[in-house]
Design a protein around this motif. Structure first.
Motif, mmCIF file in Angstrom:
data_model
loop_
_atom_site.group_PDB
_atom_site.id
_atom_site.type_symbol
_atom_site.label_atom_id
_atom_site.label_comp_id
_atom_site.label_asym_id
_atom_site.label_seq_id
_atom_site.Cartn_x
_atom_site.Cartn_y
_atom_site.Cartn_z
ATOM 1 N N ASP A 291 0.844 -1.189 0.000
ATOM 2 C CA ASP A 291 0.000 0.000 0.000
ATOM 3 C C ASP A 291 0.882 1.242 0.000
ATOM 4 O O ASP A 291 1.711 1.426 0.901
ATOM 5 C CB ASP A 291 -0.895 -0.014 1.246
ATOM 6 C CG ASP A 291 -2.050 0.973 1.143
ATOM 7 O OD1 ASP A 291 -1.868 2.013 0.475
ATOM 8 O OD2 ASP A 291 -3.113 0.705 1.721
ATOM 9 N N LEU A 292 0.735 2.092 -1.007
ATOM 10 C CA LEU A 292 1.535 3.312 -1.107
ATOM 11 C C LEU A 292 1.282 4.271 0.052
ATOM 12 O O LEU A 292 2.043 5.225 0.242
ATOM 13 C CB LEU A 292 1.255 4.024 -2.434
ATOM 14 C CG LEU A 292 1.617 3.258 -3.712
ATOM 15 C CD1 LEU A 292 1.281 4.095 -4.939
ATOM 16 C CD2 LEU A 292 3.079 2.857 -3.726
ATOM 17 N N ASN A 293 0.242 4.010 0.823
ATOM 18 C CA ASN A 293 -0.064 4.845 1.976
ATOM 19 C C ASN A 293 1.079 4.829 2.996
ATOM 20 O O ASN A 293 1.224 5.757 3.794
ATOM 21 C CB ASN A 293 -1.348 4.353 2.646
ATOM 22 C CG ASN A 293 -1.830 5.261 3.748
ATOM 23 O OD1 ASN A 293 -1.868 6.476 3.576
ATOM 24 N ND2 ASN A 293 -2.169 4.691 4.892
ATOM 25 N N PHE A 294 1.906 3.794 2.963
ATOM 26 C CA PHE A 294 2.970 3.641 3.952
ATOM 27 C C PHE A 294 4.308 4.183 3.467
ATOM 28 O O PHE A 294 5.329 3.984 4.137
ATOM 29 C CB PHE A 294 3.104 2.165 4.347
ATOM 30 C CG PHE A 294 1.877 1.607 4.994
ATOM 31 C CD1 PHE A 294 1.548 1.945 6.298
ATOM 32 C CD2 PHE A 294 1.025 0.776 4.288
ATOM 33 C CE1 PHE A 294 0.405 1.434 6.895
ATOM 34 C CE2 PHE A 294 -0.116 0.264 4.874
ATOM 35 C CZ PHE A 294 -0.433 0.598 6.181
ATOM 36 N N VAL A 295 4.321 4.850 2.332
ATOM 37 C CA VAL A 295 5.563 5.427 1.814
ATOM 38 C C VAL A 295 5.801 6.785 2.468
ATOM 39 O O VAL A 295 4.962 7.688 2.388
ATOM 40 C CB VAL A 295 5.506 5.582 0.279
ATOM 41 C CG1 VAL A 295 6.786 6.246 -0.231
ATOM 42 C CG2 VAL A 295 5.302 4.231 -0.389
ATOM 43 N N ASP A 296 6.928 6.934 3.137
ATOM 44 C CA ASP A 296 7.275 8.212 3.766
ATOM 45 C C ASP A 296 7.538 9.275 2.699
ATOM 46 O O ASP A 296 8.096 8.985 1.635
ATOM 47 C CB ASP A 296 8.518 8.052 4.642
ATOM 48 C CG ASP A 296 8.276 7.158 5.850
ATOM 49 O OD1 ASP A 296 7.119 7.093 6.302
ATOM 50 O OD2 ASP A 296 9.239 6.521 6.318
ATOM 51 N N GLY A 297 7.145 10.494 2.988
ATOM 52 C CA GLY A 297 7.385 11.603 2.071
ATOM 53 C C GLY A 297 6.388 11.703 0.940
ATOM 54 O O GLY A 297 6.552 12.533 0.030
ATOM 55 N N TYR A 298 5.345 10.873 0.979
ATOM 56 C CA TYR A 298 4.288 10.909 -0.053
ATOM 57 C C TYR A 298 3.126 11.708 0.518
ATOM 58 O O TYR A 298 2.320 11.190 1.283
ATOM 59 C CB TYR A 298 3.889 9.482 -0.403
ATOM 60 C CG TYR A 298 2.852 9.344 -1.490
ATOM 61 C CD1 TYR A 298 2.720 10.299 -2.502
ATOM 62 C CD2 TYR A 298 2.012 8.235 -1.531
ATOM 63 C CE1 TYR A 298 1.778 10.155 -3.501
ATOM 64 C CE2 TYR A 298 1.073 8.076 -2.526
ATOM 65 C CZ TYR A 298 0.956 9.040 -3.513
ATOM 66 O OH TYR A 298 0.019 8.895 -4.507
ATOM 67 N N SER A 299 3.030 12.966 0.139
ATOM 68 C CA SER A 299 2.094 13.893 0.793
ATOM 69 C C SER A 299 0.693 13.878 0.194
ATOM 70 O O SER A 299 -0.233 14.422 0.799
ATOM 71 C CB SER A 299 2.648 15.319 0.731
ATOM 72 O OG SER A 299 2.793 15.751 -0.616
#
Length: 347
Positions: A291-299
Motif C-alpha cells: 500500500d503506497l499509503n505507507f511510503v514516507d514523504g508521499y504527501s
C-alpha cells in the motif's frame, strides 16, 4: 509536451484567431474567421470527451464559449453572405478582452502542464488495449465496432525480458486519479525490471456514485470533489465498493497471464487496502501486496503523484508542484525495495 496540452492549445489558437482578426483584416471581405471560435468550442468539447472534465478543460471550454457569444452576430452575417467593411467598437473591445483572457489561460496551462514520460529514454515498452463487458458477466478485450468501451488497460514492460520469469506488479488507481497519472511511476518500475499492469474500468455494474457521474468523463472530477468535500463519507463509499476494486485487481491479474515462473504483487493507494486483502486471500497467483499509503514523504496519498502529473490538483492540495518526476520515482523505489525484500525472504 503532452497530447492533452497540445489539444488545449489548439482550442486557444482558434479563439485567438477569431478574436484577433480585426488586427489584420482591413479590406472589405467575408468575415470567415468569425467561425474560428466555434471551431475552438467544438475542439474543447471533444477534448472533454477524450480527457474528461478537469479544471483546465473547464477553463478552456468557458473561454471558447465566451468568445462564441461575442462573435455570434459576426457568424450570422457570415452565414447570410453579408460583407463586412468594418468592426463595431464594442466587438473590438470585447475581442481585445478575449485576447487578454486567452493569453492568461495559456500562461496558466504552461505553468501547470504535467511532466511527460519518455518510454524510449526509460528503456521500457508500453502498450494499451480497450475492454468491454462487465464484472458480473465477464470483461473481455474489445473486438468489433459495435461495443462500448468499458475500460482501458496499460501494460508496461522492460525492453529486455527476464528468462527466469517475470515479477508482475498489478496496480489499480484510486478513483481520484487514473492510470495516466501514474505513467512515470510505471516506467520507473518497468525500468527496474518489473512487468506492470494497470487500468481504469467504467463497467455498468461497478457504480461508485450511482448517477451519470460514473461516466468516464465525469468520474475522476466527481471523486476529487467528493473526497475534498467529505473525506469520511468518501472513504465509506470506497469501503462499500471494495469488492468491485477487488474484481478490477482479479481481472488485471488474469490479463497478465502469470505462469509458474512469475511472481505477482498487488500495489494500490490507501483506498484499495481492503480490496487487495480480498484479492490476496482469494487469488492463489498473488504473492503479496503493498500500500503506497505507507511510503514516507508521499504527501498526496489517495490522489496519486499529482505533484508530477496534475499540477492544478497539487496546488489545490497545497502540495509542491514538480515536473522532475521525483515523487513518482520515489514511489517506484519504495515498491522496488519492498518486492526485493519479499523475494529474498521467500528464497
Amino acid at each position: 509536451m503532452t497530447n492533452r496540452f497540445l489539444a488545449e492549445c489548439l482550442v486557444l489558437l482558434n479563439v485567438l484567431a477569431g478574436s484577433a482578426r480585426f488586427l489584420f483584416i482591413r479590406h472589405t471581405k467575408n468575415d470567415s474567421l468569425a467561425a474560428a471560435p466555434y471551431a475552438g468550442l467544438f475542439f474543447a468539447l471533444v477534448n472533454i470527451g477524450i480527457f474528461g472534465i478537469s479544471v483546465e478543460e473547464l477553463a478552456v471550454l468557458v473561454l471558447a464559449f465566451w468568445a462564441c457569444l461575442w462573435n455570434l452576430r459576426s457568424l450570422l452575417r457570415l452565414s447570410s453572405g453579408v460583407i463586412t467593411d468594418r468592426y463595431e467598437i464594442k466587438l473590438v473591445v470585447m475581442n481585445i478582452l478575449n485576447i487578454v483572457l486567452t493569453g492568461f489561460v495559456f500562461w496558466g496551462l504552461v505553468i501547470t502542464r504535467p511532466m511527460s514520460a519518455d518510454a524510449r529514454k526509460m528503456q521500457v515498452v508500453e502498450d494499451a488495449r480497450y475492454v468491454t463487458g462487465n464484472f458480473r458477466e465477464g470483461v473481455e478485450d474489445l473486438e468489433g465496432n459495435f461495443k462500448f468501451r468499458r475500460g482501458r488497460i496499460i501494460h508496461v514492460e522492460p525492453e529486455a525480458a527476464n528468462p527466469a520469469g517475470r515479477t508482475i506488479v498489478v496496480f489499480v488507481p484510486p478513483k481520484t486519479a487514473n492510470a495516466e497519472n501514474y505513467r512515470f511511476f510505471f516506467y520507473k518500475l518497468a525500468k527496474n525490471g518489473y512487468s506492470v499492469y494497470s487500468g481504469d474500468f467504467y463497467t455498468g455494474d461497478a457504480l461508485w456514485f450511482g448517477t451519470v457521474r460514473d461516466l468516464r468523463i465525469f468520474r475522476r472530477f466527481t471523486a476529487l470533489v467528493e473526497k475534498m468535500r467529505d473525506r469520511d463519507a468518501y472513504d465509506e463509499m470506497l469501503k462499500k465498493n471494495r469488492y468491485w476494486t477487488a474484481a478490477e485487481y482479479d481481472f488485471l491479474v488474469k490479463m497478465a497471464h502469470p505462469t509458474e515462473l512469475d511472481t505477482v504483487f498487488l500495489v494500490g493507494e490507501e483506498d484499495a487496502g481492503g480490496a487487495m486483502e480480498i484479492c490476496l486471500r482469494e487469488n492463489k497467483a498473488v504473492s503479496g501486496s503493498f500500500d503506497l499509503n505507507f511510503v514516507d514523504g508521499y504527501s498526496t496519498k489517495g490522489f496519486g503523484p499529482v505533484e508530477n502529473t496534475d499540477l492544478v490538483t497539487a496546488w489545490i492540495l497545497d502540495a509542491e508542484m514538480d515536473r522532475s518526476g521525483y515523487v513518482s520515482s520515489h514511489l517506484g523505489s519504495a515498491v522496488t525495495e519492498f518486492i526485493s525484500s519479499q523475494i529474498v525472504m521467500g528464497d
